[in-house]
Design a protein around this motif. Structure first.
Motif, mmCIF file in Angstrom:
data_model
loop_
_atom_site.group_PDB
_atom_site.id
_atom_site.type_symbol
_atom_site.label_atom_id
_atom_site.label_comp_id
_atom_site.label_asym_id
_atom_site.label_seq_id
_atom_site.Cartn_x
_atom_site.Cartn_y
_atom_site.Cartn_z
ATOM 1 N N ARG A 25 -25.543 -21.484 -11.005
ATOM 2 C CA ARG A 25 -26.176 -22.260 -11.810
ATOM 3 C C ARG A 25 -25.596 -22.231 -13.311
ATOM 4 N N SER A 26 -24.722 -21.265 -13.592
ATOM 5 C CA SER A 26 -24.001 -21.207 -14.767
ATOM 6 C C SER A 26 -22.524 -21.721 -14.950
ATOM 7 N N TRP A 27 -22.179 -22.073 -13.580
ATOM 8 C CA TRP A 27 -20.658 -22.564 -13.481
ATOM 9 C C TRP A 27 -20.581 -23.817 -14.134
ATOM 10 N N PRO A 28 -19.818 -24.068 -15.263
ATOM 11 C CA PRO A 28 -19.563 -25.168 -16.203
ATOM 12 C C PRO A 28 -19.128 -26.555 -15.432
ATOM 13 N N GLN A 79 -27.245 -17.130 -10.230
ATOM 14 C CA GLN A 79 -27.036 -17.318 -11.624
ATOM 15 C C GLN A 79 -25.588 -17.771 -11.846
ATOM 16 N N ARG A 80 -24.799 -17.370 -11.033
ATOM 17 C CA ARG A 80 -23.381 -17.675 -11.172
ATOM 18 C C ARG A 80 -22.940 -19.081 -10.927
#
Ligand SMILES: [Zn+2]
Length: 165
Positions: A139-142, A136-137
């Motif tokens: 996947r969500s890293w912008p 998730q980290r």
């Protein structure tokens, strides 16, 4: 004169360089794959995935954890080096799952090492939850480019990968 502690590997490299065939590889990952896995020496990431040199970017650390440095590397890998899919591969029998932070500090101390309590080793008592959180980290890293991320568990006894998330 003391024996060179690197003599064996330098001799092996001389032989390797004598028959070197990888000079034409591209720096971009040929399969578009990035793999985050543990430093455990029982894991052979390329063979495990049917890959060759040049195919994938391999990132390794203790426990296959998505640290700030893994994210930093993936920013480069996704924008500049052709990585479009990332596997986070934890494994059975991982030392980073077997004990608490305190136990690892004590073990290093008992082995004659220094007081390491200022270091966080990222041990976990719930490997699957840690893997899901790490995926998730990513996947969500912008800062990452367009990338597909999966979490997997590698079985050291069978060589088999299981998809976790
Ligand atoms: Zn491990």
């Amino acid at each position: 004169m003391p024996t060179d502690p690197f003599a064996d590997v330098l001799a092996a490299n001389a032989a390797y360089a004598g028959r070197f065939e990888l000079a034409d590889l591209e720096a971009r990952a040929a399969t578009g794959l990035g793999v985050v896995t543990c430093m455990d020496s029982r894991i052979d990431p390329l063979a495990m995935l049917g890959l060759q040199p040049g195919d994938a970017k391999i990132l390794r650390n203790a426990g296959a954890r998505v640290t700030d440095d893994v994210l930093r590397t993936l920013v480069l890998a996704t924008h500049l080096l052709g990585v479009e899919r990332v596997m986070v591969v934890a494994h059975t029998g991982c030392r980073m799952v077997a004990g608490s932070e305190q136990e690892v500090h004590a073990e290093i101390r008992a082995a004659g090492g220094p007081d390491t309590r200022s270091i966080t080793f990222l041990t976990t008592g719930d490997q699957e939850a840690a893997l899901r959180a790490d995926v998730q980290r990513v996947r969500s890293w912008p800062y990452l480019g367009d990338v597909t991320v999966g979490g997997f568990l590698y079985d050291l006894d069978t060589g088999r990968l299981a998809r976790i998330c």
